[in-house]
Scaffold this motif. Structure first.
Motif, short mmCIF file in Angstrom:
data_model
loop_
_atom_site.label_atom_id
_atom_site.label_comp_id
_atom_site.label_asym_id
_atom_site.label_seq_id
_atom_site.Cartn_x
_atom_site.Cartn_y
_atom_site.Cartn_z
N UNK A 1 -2.97 -14.03 4.07
CA UNK A 1 -2.58 -13.06 5.08
C UNK A 1 -3.78 -12.66 5.95
N UNK A 2 -4.93 -12.46 5.32
CA UNK A 2 -6.12 -12.09 6.09
C UNK A 2 -6.57 -13.24 6.99
N UNK A 3 -6.38 -14.44 6.52
CA UNK A 3 -6.75 -15.61 7.32
C UNK A 3 -5.97 -15.65 8.63
N UNK A 4 -4.71 -15.20 8.57
CA UNK A 4 -3.87 -15.19 9.76
C UNK A 4 -3.91 -13.85 10.49
N UNK A 5 -4.65 -12.87 9.96
CA UNK A 5 -4.78 -11.58 10.63
C UNK A 5 -3.56 -10.70 10.56
N UNK A 6 -2.64 -10.96 9.64
CA UNK A 6 -1.42 -10.16 9.53
C UNK A 6 -1.65 -9.04 8.51
N UNK A 7 -2.43 -8.04 8.96
CA UNK A 7 -2.84 -6.97 8.05
C UNK A 7 -1.68 -6.04 7.73
N UNK A 8 -0.88 -5.70 8.75
CA UNK A 8 0.22 -4.78 8.51
C UNK A 8 1.22 -5.35 7.51
#
Length: 809
Positions: free
Chosen positions: A682-689
């Motif tokens: 998830x962090x790799x794709x920047x989808x923090x929310x």
């Protein structure tokens, strides 16, 4: 390798083992002179009232427990009952031997043993009449091997083995045969059962049959069987049943119960049997005292056994050599060999001379402790002090003990001494020495001993040859092993399955698995039959050499011969197939094993799924994940982690999220690997929310204290510093050393991108939570702040260190 003993050796060693492992050996045949057809009137001293309450039952009457409907005893009695029996008129179901899996240990709770356990039971001896006479002529139950071979006994045992397909016809046959059995044949049936619980159920079933009543010797035979197990509850019930039926209970009956409790690890309850015996009006004798001594010694209560010995003597029960031998073994078990030797020296002063078993016990301990010199001294002491001359059995015992513990040279010395004194060693003794030499790696010497056996007219047997063959194979001398097999055939000894398996193992280890496979195919012509180990050896050899197709064929042949591979063996083969990219073949092979009834487990499925994921065939992996539920092999967290990571690697984050939710709904707890996998993707794709929403659901199922630390660190590694800073509050709630490290990573990330102000803010927030930032790191932040003209922030940062006393102004 098991070594066979000749008749003399077996006689001595079995007796020696019986003394130490089961002091009730004298009880096992205690009723031989009883008339099997006698029906003496009930003895009032042994009525049911005498055991209404004992130390095991609490406040509940033993009789009422036995009669209570729905109790365990009633279920067992009804277990074999026929559909038309009086107590089962309304129960027309067919009794099934395996319907009830009764927990025999549930009734007794063992309290923690303290230093005083068993002291109250010692008082039983104090209450004994000091002028009583010791019984010497106990009634004995002699074992008659002819009874075990009786056609009726064999047929009943066959019917009992068919319990899984029980029906009224088979039960009727069993009931008819039971009426024709003599009491000793009923005892033979009980002793023939491999599963003692089945023997107990048959005992209860037979007791319920019309026109049949157990002879007293049957009760003792049942107690004998249970005394060799941990089924102490069953033994206690049989003992209570004897009281209810008016069967005289001798001390040995209580001894069987005592030993059963001891085997179950319930020392306190075992010693309470003495109190139970006192309540029943049965006076202790030497045999039950020896049993109590044995129980205490086996329970590592040697000091209490010594005190018990003193009380025996005070009440006039004279210990015999069995008593002292038990204590000698107790001393040796506690590594107090000097005390054991002292006891042997003092035995003649107490009117009981030591026997050879007394010395053999200490000799065995010395051999185990590699104190070979003292073994020789003890043998000389045995001759000098006790006038016990070494005989054939003595030398055989010494040679076996020394060989077993790796003292081949000393064993050879005693072998030579025995032959000089005119004793002729047999092939069993030589085989022990040869086996010991092989274990030490001295193959040439072992081969020399084998050749020496021929010159002395003692031909080696298959066991002797196989020991040498196995060692040759272990050191890679397969050609020498083949020659030994040829020599076996030349001298008329046909190699058996163990011999050939040792050779095949050597061939496989030397890279000649195909030759081993060919030799196994020729087994019928060589008159030997491969077993499960043989197939496993060849399969692993082919697998190690990369001949996976041939290895799978061996497994298929193995299954046809009803030798099923273990899940570990299946897994090794599946891993090899997947490693070579043959995942489809791995899936097909696993399916074949599953259809044939092999024990395929979730690990096997997970490995194949992992193979598909490595080939980027996620559709096949997801399909196999669904197939697991159809095969009742439910995936675990590791299986889900494998697929989730593969989906995240391909950017299919929505499907990964759905799979995580499915995992949570099925009650599976996320593992640390699950958190690492989810956070990384998830962090790799920047989808923090999306990640934070998912983490809340995961953390509600299983707490992970470092979850947000991992999120911040991953965001820093991927350059999402602003998002990481927003989560800093979740980390600083605990203010631990791990949190400090996370803050330092965030500060370093900001410095690496040339923005010192966010790093300064992180440091300030650490001070507010009583976390002291790294001084060297803060100095770097101060320098960057000064370069950007933010001297106020730089001075304030250093001032916080002064306020905390970490630096002076």
């Amino acid at each position: 390798m098991a070594l066979r003993l000749n008749i003399a050796e077996k006689s001595l060693l079995v007796n020696s083992e019986a003394i130490f492992s089961h002091p009730l050996a004298a009880f096992y045949s205690s009723l031989s002179s009883r008339n099997p057809n006698s029906s003496s009137p009930p003895n009032p001293d042994f009525s049911a009232q005498s055991v209404e309450k004992d130390d095991f039952d609490g406040s509940e009457s033993g009789y009422n427990r036995f009669r209570q409907m729905g109790s365990e005893e009633s279920r067992v009695l009804n277990y074999f009952a026929s559909p038309d029996s009086g107590d089962c008129k309304n129960d027309q179901r067919i009794p099934n031997f395996d319907e009830f899996d009764e927990n025999e240990e549930s009734g007794d709770s063992e309290e923690g043993d303290d230093d005083d356990d068993g002291d109250n039971e010692f008082m039983v001896l104090n209450s004994l009449n000091r002028n009583h006479e010791q019984r010497e002529d106990l009634r004995r139950i002699e074992r008659d091997e002819d009874e075990f071979r009786h056609p009726l006994v064999k047929e009943i045992c066959r019917l009992i083995e068919l319990r899984s397909v029980w029906n009224p016809k088979l039960e009727g046959e069993l009931r008819h045969l039971l009426r024709g059995l003599k009491p000793r044949q009923v005892c033979a049936v009980l002793r023939s059962q491999v599963d003692e619980q089945v023997a107990l159920k048959f005992f209860y079933w037979a007791d319920r049959q019309w026109r049949y009543r157990h002879d007293p010797i049957v009760y003792y035979a049942m107690l004998e069987v249970l005394g060799k197990t941990k089924l102490c509850q069953g033994a206690k019930r049989v003992l209570r049943l004897m009281a209810q039926r008016g069967i005289e209970r001798q001390p040995e009956a209580f001894g069987f119960v005592m030993v059963s409790y001891s085997r179950a690890g319930k020392l306190r309850n075992a010693m309470r049997v003495l109190t139970m015996m006192q309540k029943a009006g049965v006076e202790p004798d030497l045999s039950i005292c020896n049993t109590a001594n044995h129980v205490l010694v086996m329970g590592n209560r040697l000091e209490k056994a010594l005190r018990f010995l003193e009380r025996m003597q005070l009440v006039g029960i004279t210990p015999n050599v069995v008593t002292y031998n038990c204590l000698i073994k107790g001393y040796c078990d506690m590594h107090r060999v000097e005390d054991a030797m002292e006891l042997i020296a003092n035995m003649p002063l107490k009117g009981c001379s030591p026997d050879k078993v007394s010395y053999y016990t200490v000799i065995g301990f010395l051999c185990k402790e590699c104190r070979v010199k003292e073994v020789r001294e003890l043998v000389e002491k045995m001759v000098k002090d006790s006038n016990l001359l070494p005989d054939q059995v003595t030398y055989n015992t010494l040679i076996h003990m020394l060989s077993k513990h790796g003292h081949a040279d000393e064993a050879l010395e005693f072998l030579k001494e025995a032959e000089e004194r005119g004793f002729r060693a047999d092939k069993v003794v030589y085989s022990a020495v040869v086996h010991s030499l092989c274990l030490e790696g001295r193959i040439d010497k072992a081969k020399e001993i084998v050749n020496e056996m021929f010159s002395k007219g003692c031909d080696p047997d298959v066991v002797t040859y196989t020991a040498v063959v196995n060692r040759f194979c272990q050191v890679g001398k397969v050609d020498q092993a083949k020659k030994m097999l040829q020599q076996m055939n030349k001298h008329g000894f046909r190699p058996n399955t163990v011999s050939y398996t040792a050779l095949l193992n050597g061939l496989c280890r030397s890279g000649n698995s195909l030759e081993a496979r060919e030799m196994m195919n020729m087994s019928e012509e060589e008159w030997w039959t491969p077993n499960a180990i043989t197939y496993s050896v060849v399969m692993h050899g082919l697998r190690r050499e990369g001949k996976l197709s041939e290895a799978c064929d061996v497994v298929r042949e193995m299954i046809k011969k009803t030798f099923f591979p273990t899940p570990v063996e299946i897994n090794l083969l599946l891993q090899s197939l997947c490693r070579e990219g043959k995942t489809d073949k791995a899936k097909k092979f696993m399916g074949e094993c599953l259809n044939e009834g092999c024990a395929v487990n979730v690990v096997n499925f997970t490995n194949v799924i992992h193979g598909f994921c490595q080939k980027d065939d996620l559709e096949a992996a997801l399909s196999l994940l669904d197939d697991m539920y159809l095969s009742t092999k439910h995936p675990d967290a590791v299986t889900y982690n494998t697929v989730i990571d593969a989906l995240g690697k391909k950017g299919r984050i929505e499907e990964a999220t759905e799979l995580i939710m499915k995992m949570l709904r099925r009650g599976l707890v996320p593992t640390p690997v699950t958190y690492r996998t989810v956070i990384h993707r998830y962090c790799q794709m920047g989808k923090v929310e999306n990640l934070l929403m998912l983490l809340e659901k995961m953390l509600s199922r299983q707490e992970c204290r470092t979850a947000y630390n991992q999120v911040i660190e991953k965001l820093c590694s991927f350059g999402y510093l602003e998002e990481a800073y927003k989560l800093l509050g979740k980390v600083l709630r605990t203010a631990s050393r791990i949190d400090a490290n996370t803050c330092h990573l965030l500060m370093k990330g900001n410095l690496s991108q040339g923005i010192p102000l966010p790093a300064y803010k992180v440091a300030c927030r650490m001070f507010n939570r009583n976390l002291i930032p790294d001084l060297k790191l803060c100095e770097k932040v101060r320098k960057r702040l000064m370069l950007e003209g933010k001297s106020a922030e730089a001075d304030k940062l250093m001032l916080r260190f002064v306020e905390c006393g970490h630096i002076s102004y």
